[in-house]
Design a protein around this motif. Structure first.
Motif, PDB file in Angstrom:
ATOM      1  N   SER A 189       0.823  -1.207   0.000  1.00 29.84           N
ATOM      2  CA  SER A 189       0.000   0.000   0.000  1.00 29.84           C
ATOM      3  C   SER A 189       0.857   1.258   0.000  1.00 29.84           C
ATOM      4  CB  SER A 189      -0.925   0.012   1.220  1.00 29.84           C
ATOM      5  OG  SER A 189      -1.660   1.219   1.277  1.00 29.84           O
ATOM      6  N   VAL A 413     -13.715  -0.658   0.156  1.00 33.27           N
ATOM      7  CA  VAL A 413     -12.583   0.068  -0.413  1.00 33.27           C
ATOM      8  C   VAL A 413     -12.970   1.454  -0.931  1.00 33.27           C
ATOM      9  CG1 VAL A 413     -10.802   0.040  -2.201  1.00 33.27           C
ATOM     10  CG2 VAL A 413     -11.318  -2.036  -0.921  1.00 33.27           C
ATOM     11  N   ILE A 417     -10.508   4.014   1.241  1.00 36.52           N
ATOM     12  CA  ILE A 417      -9.321   4.538   0.567  1.00 36.52           C
ATOM     13  C   ILE A 417      -9.452   6.027   0.240  1.00 36.52           C
ATOM     14  CG2 ILE A 417      -7.834   4.331  -1.448  1.00 36.52           C
ATOM     15  CD1 ILE A 417      -7.569   2.119   0.704  1.00 36.52           C
ATOM     16  N   SER A 421      -7.199   8.932   1.898  1.00 36.55           N
ATOM     17  CA  SER A 421      -6.432   9.799   1.010  1.00 36.55           C
ATOM     18  C   SER A 421      -6.652  11.267   1.348  1.00 36.55           C
ATOM     19  CB  SER A 421      -6.819   9.524  -0.448  1.00 36.55           C
ATOM     20  OG  SER A 421      -6.076  10.325  -1.334  1.00 36.55           O
ATOM     21  N   ALA A 428      -3.716   8.420  -3.649  1.00 31.98           N
ATOM     22  CA  ALA A 428      -3.641   6.967  -3.774  1.00 31.98           C
ATOM     23  C   ALA A 428      -4.151   6.516  -5.129  1.00 31.98           C
ATOM     24  CB  ALA A 428      -4.444   6.304  -2.663  1.00 31.98           C
ATOM     25  N   GLU A 433      -4.297  -0.102  -4.640  1.00 26.67           N
ATOM     26  CA  GLU A 433      -4.856  -0.482  -3.347  1.00 26.67           C
ATOM     27  C   GLU A 433      -5.774  -1.693  -3.483  1.00 26.67           C
ATOM     28  OE1 GLU A 433      -3.734   0.935  -0.620  1.00 26.67           O
ATOM     29  OE2 GLU A 433      -2.477   2.169  -1.921  1.00 26.67           O
ATOM     30  N   TYR A 456     -10.041   2.417   8.070  1.00 23.23           N
ATOM     31  CA  TYR A 456      -9.827   3.866   8.000  1.00 23.23           C
ATOM     32  C   TYR A 456      -9.634   4.495   9.375  1.00 23.23           C
ATOM     33  CZ  TYR A 456     -11.062   8.796   7.726  1.00 23.23           C
ATOM     34  OH  TYR A 456     -11.069  10.156   7.878  1.00 23.23           O
TER      35      TYR A 456
END
Length: 459
Positions: A189, A413, A417, A421, A428, A433, A456
């Motif tokens: 990652s 996701v 993500i 970010s 990202a 990812e 997260y």
């Protein structure tokens, strides 16, 4: 940042978003332009309501439609200076975008100058590495607590384990999946702060699998236990394959097409399930939707077991309304066990009487003659997957549940993500990812583990 809707209403000159303002996770976040949310250009209007038809804000009383927005460039400096998001803003802001970005970049440069010289000179050295130790310690403690909370609920309350197999095997399953995810995310990652976690949102599907297998092969049998463990592992592999294929085929943007309200509804459903399971775990009673069972949770010897958890939660909410610090929740969680023992001391309870009243997991007879009840074979997770007892026909019949689990897993996701970010300012690549999540889940599944992802909140 809480005022997205006001900013959009005041500064609608030059661009009109066809999605509701409430869908933005931070003020004018660039992710709303990068995702599948449709945008459209519309004729600009000045303060008198006159449109000029060219999409530019000119001739109005403010000079341009974004003066109100540029009054606070610091809101965007932490992520507006990154190349990709700068490009998004530059293309999206009509009129005064050059001045706006100059101010934002200038403020970011001032913040850069405030960094201590020893940190600049040693950005990847000992000083830099040691600065992350406090967060690492908190993360380890929180994951330990989480494993104790979710470990006992990996299987439904009605699931009967074979002899000598404790319910605490769920703790081992949780920690193993989390370790595999952490190793992969630390290696693949782009986020240096990525914290892996077993995908606890999938517990409803895991309960469905366990109930179906036990219904077919009996209570407390090795066939049921081995088949359930293999079904969990197969589910992880399937989830990993789908994750990796989405990333390998550069379909990262496709995850944005999950309808927002479907995701919110699924998360709400998981919340109800976890709440119900929390009542079961804290009281050792089985939750059923009838008045007799629900009344049992209000009994004088049962109600305190879950009311204390509610009191802790109310206390956290009050503190968070007073202190705006992201470090507060983890420290609050870490302090729960010490304060619990303090209250035991204040009210004169012994640990033995607390065990008998149901305040601890496991049996209350913890003398040396029963010490074997506390011991769990560190390799028990893999010993339970005995191929001679696995019923493959049953696993095939579980395909609809496994597919549903996979689809639900893919929803995490596109939430985690982009949020991470924005919070970290790190741009990202969703495809990278997704492939990282794919590798992590395939490896965990091949080794008998459960589904996992980047969490997260912990990160």
């Amino acid at each position: 940042y809480g005022d997205e809707e006001n900013l959009l209403n005041k500064n609608r000159t030059g661009i009109e978003m066809s999605t509701p303002a409430s869908s933005f996770s931070s003020s004018f976040t660039a992710m709303s332009f990068l995702s599948s949310s449709p945008t459209k250009r519309s004729p600009s209007k000045d303060v008198n309501g006159n449109g000029n038809g060219n999409g530019n804000a000119n001739g109005n009383a403010n000079g341009n439609g974004y003066n109100n927005y540029t009054r606070s460039p610091s809101r965007l400096s932490r992520w507006g200076a990154t190349p990709m998001l700068r490009e998004v803003l530059t293309e999206s802001l009509p009129g005064n975008e050059a001045n706006f970005m100059d101010e934002a970049v200038a403020e970011a440069a001032e913040e850069e100058e405030s960094v201590p010289d020893e940190l600049k000179e040693d950005e990847e050295g000992l000083y830099y590495q040691m600065s992350g130790i406090p967060g690492l310690i908190i993360a380890v403690i929180l994951n330990s607590f989480t494993s104790l909370s979710f470990g006992p609920v990996f299987f439904p309350a009605s699931f009967v384990f074979p002899d000598a197999i404790p319910r605490s095997i769920g703790v081992q399953m949780f920690l193993f999946s989390r370790v595999v995810c952490q190793v992969v995310m630390s290696s693949v990652s782009i986020f240096p702060c990525a914290m892996g976690l077993m995908m606890v949102e999938n517990l409803p599907f895991m309960h469905t699998i366990a109930d179906e297998v036990q219904h077919r092969h009996g209570h407390g049998t090795l066939e049921s236990m081995s088949t359930v463990m293999m079904a969990f592992a197969v589910s992880s592999v399937v989830v990993g394959i789908f994750f990796y294929l989405l990333g390998a085929l550069n379909l990262g943007s496709a995850v944005h097409f999950f309808p927002r309200h479907v995701i919110v509804g699924c998360i709400g459903g998981v919340g109800i399930f976890v709440l119900k399971t929390g009542f079961e775990v804290s009281t050792s009673l089985t939750w059923t939707w009838d008045s007799e069972a629900l009344t049992a949770f209000g009994a004088s010897d049962v109600a305190p077991l879950w009311l204390v958890s509610c009191a802790y939660e109310v206390g956290l909410r009050i503190l968070m309304s007073v202190f705006d610090a992201s470090i507060l929740p983890p420290f609050y969680f870490v302090m729960i066990p010490p304060t619990f023992y303090v209250f035991l001391f204040i009210f004169g309870f012994s640990t033995t009487s607390a065990h008998e009243a149901g305040w601890f997991f496991g049996p209350h007879h913890l003398d040396s003659s029963h010490s074997e009840e506390m011991d769990v074979d560190p390799f028990l997770l893999w010993k339970l997957i005995d191929l001679q007892y696995v019923q493959w026909i049953t696993i095939v019949k579980l395909t609809p549940t496994i597919i549903a689990l996979t689809i639900f897993s893919l929803m995490h996701v596109p939430i985690n993500i982009p949020s991470l970010s924005i919070s970290t300012g790190i741009v990202a690549d969703m495809n990278t990812e997704l492939k990282a999540h794919g590798i992590s889940n395939v490896v965990a599944g091949m080794l008998g583990g459960c589904q996992n992802y980047v969490c997260y909140s912990n990160s």
